[in-house]
Design an enzyme around this catalytic site. Structure first.
Site, PDB file in Angstrom:
ATOM      1  N   PRO A  98      52.454 -73.600  45.470  1.00 36.93           N
ATOM      2  CA  PRO A  98      52.798 -73.969  44.093  1.00 36.93           C
ATOM      3  C   PRO A  98      51.736 -74.848  43.472  1.00 36.93           C
ATOM      4  O   PRO A  98      51.032 -75.591  44.167  1.00 36.93           O
ATOM      5  CB  PRO A  98      54.128 -74.723  44.249  1.00 36.93           C
ATOM      6  CG  PRO A  98      54.098 -75.224  45.657  1.00 36.93           C
ATOM      7  CD  PRO A  98      53.354 -74.200  46.460  1.00 36.93           C
ATOM      8  N   CYS A  99      51.614 -74.750  42.166  1.00 36.74           N
ATOM      9  CA  CYS A  99      50.626 -75.573  41.463  1.00 36.74           C
ATOM     10  C   CYS A  99      51.056 -77.031  41.380  1.00 36.74           C
ATOM     11  O   CYS A  99      50.245 -77.935  41.298  1.00 36.74           O
ATOM     12  CB  CYS A  99      50.404 -75.039  40.045  1.00 36.74           C
ATOM     13  SG  CYS A  99      49.633 -73.419  39.977  1.00 36.74           S
TER      14      CYS A  99
END
Length: 397
Positions: A98-99
């Site tokens: 995930p960012c």
């Protein structure tokens, strides 16, 4: 439906690939890679206990429920040495980090370039492991302005570590997935290994796989019912008000009629044409929209069955994600949909795995190749233009 993921025959045992899957979820990426018959499972990790249980139940391999940020910061070299000691052949590292980072880490350590995010941790572990190939799958906005520094720094780190890095936005419908599913894919090949190209498209726009091909043969179930022969084929129990809306939506791709349902939806449609997919039905002969964690809920998009008066079941959502028809999702009802919506479609993963194995100079799928600039503030605003141009972001891409 299932033939796309039937395991290939075993390889000759020479230079077999090892597979390491980080942020593995319920096993979509691993399922696709292992279906080629050329990869051996080495290690997988995810901190979602239900997703990990689904992975283990269906693939038969243990998933480590560890904090990968902690592993990256304190023991990356030890972790990498342990994996390398168990496998002599080439390794492919895959994952969908995930960012978003942990805000407490960023605040305390003053991280301005994303090194202490989960995305940065993935890159740290990749550099420590030194796999021949690294594959990252993520949302298209990985390449948007707000995430550009994170991606650019990761690309620079991999390049400095001796990798040739390419990045594209792909529409997984080009690989036979019956969805319009745009995703960011990064492929990094080690300099002493042949460069890996993106997969060749197997389906062209206008000839994508259809909803009917993948879920048309399932037995009908009503709101709140579960099929006798399949616990995953269970429909949400919709409220009376929701059912009244659904019954007025025309079959086979119909939209919510004006004047039906919440007035706010009419106001947004009138003012700027928004939310036309809300309470919409899937169409039998076209692809589905992107399957999300909320696809059981008609108010969250075009997720009503083409004919039946209900949202999608977990089995339907999983098939539209190209999971095998016997895949069992462990956990509470809503968590099944979360696992499915967050997964890499196994069929798309298999096509990427085949590209890793083959190399070569084939034509490559892709909406656009990512260069030195972000795609803009958001990918979603570009989708209408992509459709007009036959699946490409701009002429010449």
């Amino acid at each position: 439906m299932s033939k796309a993921l039937e395991p290939a025959g075993p390889s000759d045992g020479v230079n077999r690939w090892g597979l390491v899957d980080l942020f593995a979820g319920c096993g979509g990426a691993s399922a696709g890679f292992l279906a080629t018959g050329a990869f051996d499972h080495l290690w997988a990790a995810d901190n979602d206990r239900w997703a990990a249980a689904t992975y283990e139940k269906n693939l038969g391999h243990e998933v480590a429920t560890v904090d990968l940020l902690e592993v990256a910061e304190s023991s990356a070299d030890v972790w990498a040495a342990g994996i390398r000691a168990r496998h002599r052949g080439p390794i492919c590292l895959v994952g969908g980090p995930p960012c978003q980072g942990f805000s407490s880490h960023v605040k305390v350590r003053g991280d301005s370039r994303g090194r202490n995010t989960l995305y940065g941790a993935f890159v740290t572990l990749a550099i420590a492991l030194e796999p021949e190939v690294v594959v990252i799958e993520n949302v298209p906005d990985l390449f948007a302005t707000r995430n550009w520094e994170l991606f650019a720094d990761a690309r620079s780190r991999l390049s400095d570590a001796g990798y040739r890095v390419r990045a594209r936005i792909l529409n997984f419908a080009e690989f036979g997935v019956p969805q319009e599913r745009f995703r960011a894919v990064v492929i990094a090949s080690r300099a002493d290994h042949p460069e890996v190209r993106f997969p060749a498209p197997t389906h062209a726009q206008g000839a994508f796989s259809s909803v009917q091909e993948w879920i048309g043969e399932l037995s009908p179930v009503a709101s709140g019912e579960v099929a006798e022969d399949d616990a995953m084929h269970q429909a949400s129990r919709h409220s009376k008000a929701t059912l009244e809306i659904i019954r007025q939506v025309p079959a086979d791709g119909g939209n919510r009629p004006i004047g039906v349902g919440p007035e706010c939806l009419d106001r947004t449609r009138t003012s700027h044409g928004g939310y036309t997919d809300v309470y919409g039905r899937l169409a039998w002969q076209t692809t589905a929209p992107t399957i999300t964690a909320r696809c059981r809920t008609p108010s969250c998009g075009r997720f009503i069955h083409p004919e039946q008066h209900r949202g999608l079941t977990a089995r339907e959502a999983a098939l539209l994600q190209t999971f095998p028809s016997n895949w069992h999702f462990v956990g509470p009802f809503d968590d099944r949909f979360k696992q499915i919506g967050n997964a890499v479609p196994p069929l798309a993963a298999r096509r990427i795995a085949e590209a890793v194995l083959s190399g070569g100079s084939h034509s490559e799928a892709g909406v656009v190749e990512i260069g030195d600039e972000p795609i803009g503030s958001s990918f979603s605003v570009l989708i209408p233009g992509i459709r007009r141009r036959g699946g490409r972001l701009a002429e010449g891409n």
